[in-house]
Design an enzyme around this catalytic site. Structure first.
Site, short mmCIF file in Angstrom:
data_model
loop_
_atom_site.label_atom_id
_atom_site.label_comp_id
_atom_site.label_asym_id
_atom_site.label_seq_id
_atom_site.Cartn_x
_atom_site.Cartn_y
_atom_site.Cartn_z
N HIS A 193 0.82 -1.20 0.00
CA HIS A 193 0.00 0.00 0.00
C HIS A 193 0.86 1.27 0.00
CE1 HIS A 193 -3.25 -2.54 2.30
NE2 HIS A 193 -3.16 -2.87 1.02
N PRO A 194 1.84 1.40 -0.90
CA PRO A 194 2.67 2.60 -0.88
C PRO A 194 1.87 3.82 -1.33
CG PRO A 194 3.16 1.30 -2.83
CD PRO A 194 2.21 0.48 -1.98
#
Length: 556
Positions: A472-473
């Site tokens: 989930h960058p």
């Protein structure tokens, strides 16, 4: 030799936000060119939800990025899968659909992203959704009914998945019929971007319908940089085979290339930290120190338990079983292949005094790594658990001035003592849930971390050695007030200091949201499209979400 084509708008990236923007701009009659380096999303590895572990580990679909050695995780280099395919990461993700907690977006607004509070974004979530509760309940008034994106519930046929919801209630937490509606906190059925047994990616929902219009087209190629003339973005330079093509934008260029590639392209175009650009011999068009900074992600640990009954998905974990699952899906669209198997989960608060949930659980009725490369020795189940709101921040920077080189990615995971304390709490709390009577008919020994791992020091070692990215960058071109020196885009997604250029993807999140990022990324595309078109935003919603009445004094 350079060729040139042009359109009103040039969108870089055919992923979650880019596809949504293309759809809305084309719908409004604007001419749109979408530039994408990746290939087709056709084929069962992407379209079959049960095959989710394959595409994110295949070079044909994934950029294959890895982080630099993470000093607080034993020097491990972490995988950073990003979709190099039509649909972007929505074509290779786990299909879990989480809007985020309402307070996430209020926090965005408070941090300078004016007009992005929960009341402002809820209408866009509704506009994008076509929600089907699958008979599991929930309040349709909180959801959308006729949007392009199908969001559905799983059947929750597996007794282990049902047991997880019941175990949460037995542990003293309440249920929630819709964590994307009135109440996020609690245990309940999971939403997924799956429709009729197939992945419903942004490409399927938005891009393909847009491409059916004469005013929208897809261009394949690797973008080298944004062309900026006299302080204004006028197009992008694209490498197509051996040719460099300049695709001109009569109105604007929109970067929607991911939280890794969007800041990379900004820096290659001369927009970023001045000293860093100078190191690589790049001219400084706009000195924006926030480009590539503020990188955030979610870490998680798989707490795995052996099953004493043959009820897990392990029975399909052999050549014959996989062949059966694949054939059943191809013929009917049903069976295990038609589900991502993340059908139940939960959100809880880690302690009294925590205002809203800061721990997320994904439950999976098999004990296996997310990438599918390692499975336990037999039947089992697992809960993915991790803190949602880490204070750690990392960065994306250039490795060189060559657009073909992968960027330097440093997450700086677990760099605060709070990270360690939060992770210990998360592991202990999920163990308590898995120890409830609902699992008594199925519960065997704890595989990971293992029953002997109890002390703070032992738990820290497990996190250091085994925690994985939840992929989930975000946050690397954050949205904020125009006078915020670390902001990269203003609240209308315009790059500060350059005309005719916007960024609209998970890069612009000021702070990571509570849960998986695909839903808020698409929402960003939906809302950005109205800003790009010069339309008044949708009217703010008046809905008031649930808040635990005793959050100051009670953990559950």
């Amino acid at each position: 030799m350079r060729e040139s084509v042009e359109a009103d708008y040039v969108i870089v990236g055919a992923g979650s936000a880019g596809s949504a923007i293309a759809y809305r701009l084309a719908e409004a009659g604007r001419s749109v060119l979408v530039v994408e380096h990746g290939g087709s999303d056709a084929g069962p590895f992407i379209q079959m939800p049960g095959a989710l572990s394959f595409p994110m580990n295949m070079g044909v679909y994934d950029w294959g990025y890895r982080s630099e050695p993470e000093p607080n995780l034993g020097g491990r280099r972490m995988a950073v899968p990003r979709g190099k395919v039509i649909g972007g990461s929505s074509s290779i993700n786990g299909m879990v659909y989480v809007r985020g907690h309402p307070r996430d977006f209020d926090g965005w607004a408070e941090a300078g992203a004016t007009g992005w509070g929960f009341a402002d974004v809820l209408p866009y979530f509704r506009r994008m959704e076509s929600w089907d509760d699958g008979g599991h309940g929930g309040d349709p008034s909180w959801r959308g009914a006729d949007g392009p994106l199908h969001v559905t519930r799983g059947a929750i046929d597996n007794p282990l998945s049902r047991a997880f919801i019941e175990a949460g209630k037995q542990a003293g937490y309440q249920g929630t019929q819709d964590y994307n509606g009135f109440r996020q906190e609690g245990f309940g059925p999971w939403d997924r971007t799956i429709w009729k047994g197939r992945r419903w990616s942004a490409a399927t929902a938005y891009l393909r319908p847009a491409l059916k219009r004469k005013n929208c087209a897809l261009v394949r190629g690797l973008v080298q940089k944004v062309v900026i003339e006299e302080g204004r973005a006028t197009g992008v330079e694209v490498l197509r085979g051996s040719k460099r093509v300049v695709i001109r934008a009569r109105a604007e260029v929109i970067l929607a290339a991911s939280s890794i590639n969007s800041p990379k392209l900004l820096m290659l175009s001369g927009i970023g930290p001045g000293a860093h650009l100078a190191e690589h011999g790049l001219p400084v068009v706009a000195d924006r120190p926030g480009v590539g900074a503020n990188l955030q992600d979610h870490l998680e640990l798989y707490v795995q338990v052996a099953a004493t009954q043959p009820v897990s998905l392990y029975k399909y974990w052999n050549l014959l079983g996989k062949a059966y699952v694949g054939a059943l899906w191809l013929l009917t669209g049903r069976g295990p292949g038609g589900s991502n198997q993340f059908e139940s989960g939960g959100f809880i608060r880690s302690a009294a005094g925590v205002e809203y949930p800061d721990i997320q659980f994904h439950f999976l009725p098999i004990a296996v790594r997310y990438d599918g490369r390692a499975v336990a020795e037999g039947h089992g189940f697992q809960a993915h658990v991790g803190p949602m709101l880490s204070p750690s921040r990392g960065s994306v920077s250039l490795r060189s001035a060559n657009p073909a080189d992968a960027p330097v990615i440093r997450f700086n995971y677990m760099s605060h003592e709070k990270d360690w304390a939060d992770f210990r709490s998360a592991i202990r709390l999920v163990r308590e849930v898995l120890d409830q009577d609902a699992f008594k008919p199925f519960r065997g020994r704890e595989i990971q971390p293992g029953a002997d791992v109890q002390s703070d020091e032992a738990l820290d070692a497990v996190v250091r050695d085994h925690a994985e990215s939840a992929f989930h960058p975000c946050g690397t071109a954050k949205m904020g007030a125009a006078d915020d020196p670390m902001a990269v885009v203003d609240p209308e997604c315009r790059v500060i200091g350059v005309d005719g250029l916007r960024v609209a993807d998970s890069s612009i999140f000021p702070r990571i949201t509570n849960g998986n990022l695909n839903a808020p990324s698409i929402m960003v595309g939906e809302k950005a499209a109205d800003h790009i078109l010069g339309r008044a935003p949708l009217a703010p919603a008046n809905d008031v979400p649930w808040e635990h009445p005793d959050w100051r004094t009670a953990q559950r």
